[in-house]
Design an enzyme around this catalytic site. Structure first.
Site, short mmCIF file in Angstrom:
data_model
loop_
_atom_site.label_atom_id
_atom_site.label_comp_id
_atom_site.label_asym_id
_atom_site.label_seq_id
_atom_site.Cartn_x
_atom_site.Cartn_y
_atom_site.Cartn_z
N ASP A 29 0.83 -1.21 0.00
CA ASP A 29 0.00 0.00 0.00
C ASP A 29 0.87 1.26 0.00
O ASP A 29 1.96 1.27 0.56
CB ASP A 29 -0.88 -0.03 1.26
CG ASP A 29 -2.10 0.86 1.13
OD1 ASP A 29 -2.28 1.49 0.08
OD2 ASP A 29 -2.87 0.94 2.11
N HIS A 39 2.76 3.45 -9.00
CA HIS A 39 2.54 2.02 -9.26
C HIS A 39 3.76 1.42 -9.96
O HIS A 39 4.15 0.29 -9.67
CB HIS A 39 1.28 1.80 -10.10
CG HIS A 39 0.01 2.16 -9.37
ND1 HIS A 39 -0.22 1.78 -8.06
CD2 HIS A 39 -1.09 2.88 -9.75
CE1 HIS A 39 -1.40 2.23 -7.67
NE2 HIS A 39 -1.94 2.91 -8.68
N LEU A 80 11.27 -20.14 -4.47
CA LEU A 80 10.13 -19.38 -3.94
C LEU A 80 8.88 -19.54 -4.82
O LEU A 80 8.99 -19.53 -6.05
CB LEU A 80 10.51 -17.89 -3.88
CG LEU A 80 9.39 -16.93 -3.49
CD1 LEU A 80 9.28 -16.83 -1.98
CD2 LEU A 80 9.63 -15.54 -4.07
C1 FPP Z 1 -1.86 0.38 -3.27
O1 FPP Z 1 -1.43 1.68 -3.47
C2 FPP Z 1 -1.41 -0.52 -4.30
C3 FPP Z 1 -2.20 -1.10 -5.24
C4 FPP Z 1 -3.63 -0.85 -5.39
C5 FPP Z 1 -1.70 -2.08 -6.19
C6 FPP Z 1 -0.36 -2.69 -5.94
C7 FPP Z 1 0.34 -2.70 -7.22
C8 FPP Z 1 1.68 -2.67 -7.41
C9 FPP Z 1 2.68 -2.77 -6.32
C10 FPP Z 1 2.26 -2.48 -8.78
C11 FPP Z 1 1.87 -3.47 -9.80
C12 FPP Z 1 1.91 -4.86 -9.37
C13 FPP Z 1 2.52 -5.86 -10.04
C14 FPP Z 1 2.37 -7.28 -9.58
C15 FPP Z 1 3.32 -5.58 -11.23
P1 FPP Z 1 -2.51 2.83 -3.52
O2 FPP Z 1 -2.70 3.21 -4.94
O3 FPP Z 1 -3.75 2.40 -2.82
O4 FPP Z 1 -1.77 3.96 -2.72
P2 FPP Z 1 -2.42 5.12 -1.85
O5 FPP Z 1 -3.18 4.44 -0.74
O6 FPP Z 1 -1.24 5.88 -1.36
O7 FPP Z 1 -3.30 5.91 -2.76
#
Ligand code: FPP
Length: 249
Positions: free
Chosen positions: A29, A46, A140
């Site tokens: 997150d 992202h 893994l």
């Molecule tokens: C939360 O950050 C994260 C996500 C909704 C998606 C997680 C995705 C990735 C780490 C990148 C892509 C994944 C792969 C497997 C290539 P948020 O957008 O909710 O952050 P915020 O709470 O600060 O707005």
């Protein structure tokens, strides 16, 4: 000196290699906030999050973790603006495409847990290819939770039980915890020992609800794109300092 002993020494990794969590799950997150802090678009966060993941997967494998489950896209994430959903799907596709070069050669197995049928065709195809390609790898196991929702996973398990009861393959008195666990995406994996959530939020957000009955939780204010090897080590050390009782004394 074994590979692990020398790796741990060389990298000053002072964790107990005989008491490693077998299965770590991560709620990645804070990508959006990471980008905002830098005046960048959310999608840049992202992308950096995807880079952080690449690093943690390889590091987890190196230190001997057997299962790593990461929450990449929830069943609720479709509510985000289309441009953000498209960017996330693009990153996932890229991640899966690079997996052959970056992960398969390292003996890492890649699987997707979640409702794959609800994903775009190109991603579905790539998931099937990578799953098959890495199926026999023994390092893994990386589980990418995609279009994943834990309540939905449990509902599907219950439906499958009902079908078996209706068809006479199962009798109600034989339904037990294993009958549910065996119908989840994680049917052949140990439950997570440790769940990490970054960015200061302290919620489970419909992630591995059944599987986390006795899981240890570790929260950090670090935003996911900033999450590095030392943070994982910190989480594992704290895990190793806890006394797990599984409901016992
Ligand atoms: C939360 O950050 C994260 C996500 C909704 C998606 C997680 C995705 C990735 C780490 C990148 C892509 C994944 C792969 C497997 C290539 P948020 O957008 O909710 O952050 P915020 O709470 O600060 O707005």
């Amino acid at each position: 000196m074994s590979f692990f002993t020398s790796f741990f020494k060389k990298n000053q990794v002072d964790i107990d290699k005989n008491n490693l969590p077998r299965h770590i799950a991560i709620i990645m997150d804070g990508n959006g906030r990471w980008a905002k802090k830098r005046g960048l678009p959310r999608n840049a966060g992202h992308r950096e999050g995807s880079n952080a993941l690449k690093n943690i997967v390889v590091f987890s494998d190196k230190i001997g973790i057997k299962y790593l489950t990461v929450y990449a896209f929830s069943t609720e994430n479709w509510k985000r603006p289309k441009s953000e959903v498209d960017a996330l799907m693009g990153l996932l596709l890229e991640y899966l495409k690079n997996a052959e070069r970056e992960l398969h050669g390292k003996n890492i197995r890649i699987r997707v847990i979640g409702d794959v049928n609800g994903l775009p065709e190109d991603i579905k195809k790539e998931i099937a290819r990578v799953d098959k390609l890495t199926a026999k790898n023994t390092g893994l196991s990386l589980n990418i939770a995609l279009n994943y929702g834990s309540r939905n996973e449990i509902v599907n398990a219950v439906k499958s039980l009902c079908v078996d009861v209706k068809n006479g393959r199962l009798s109600v008195k034989d339904i037990d915890e294993d009958s549910i666990a065996g119908r989840l995406y994680t049917f052949d994996m140990p439950d997570p020992d440790l769940i990490i959530r970054t960015s200061g939020e302290k919620r489970i957000s419909n992630f591995l609800l059944w599987q986390s009955a006795y899981t240890e939780f570790w929260f950090t204010d670090v935003l996911w794109p900033d999450f590095k090897d030392n943070h994982l080590i910190e989480a594992i050390k704290e895990y190793q300092s806890r006394h797990r009782r599984f409901g016992g004394a």
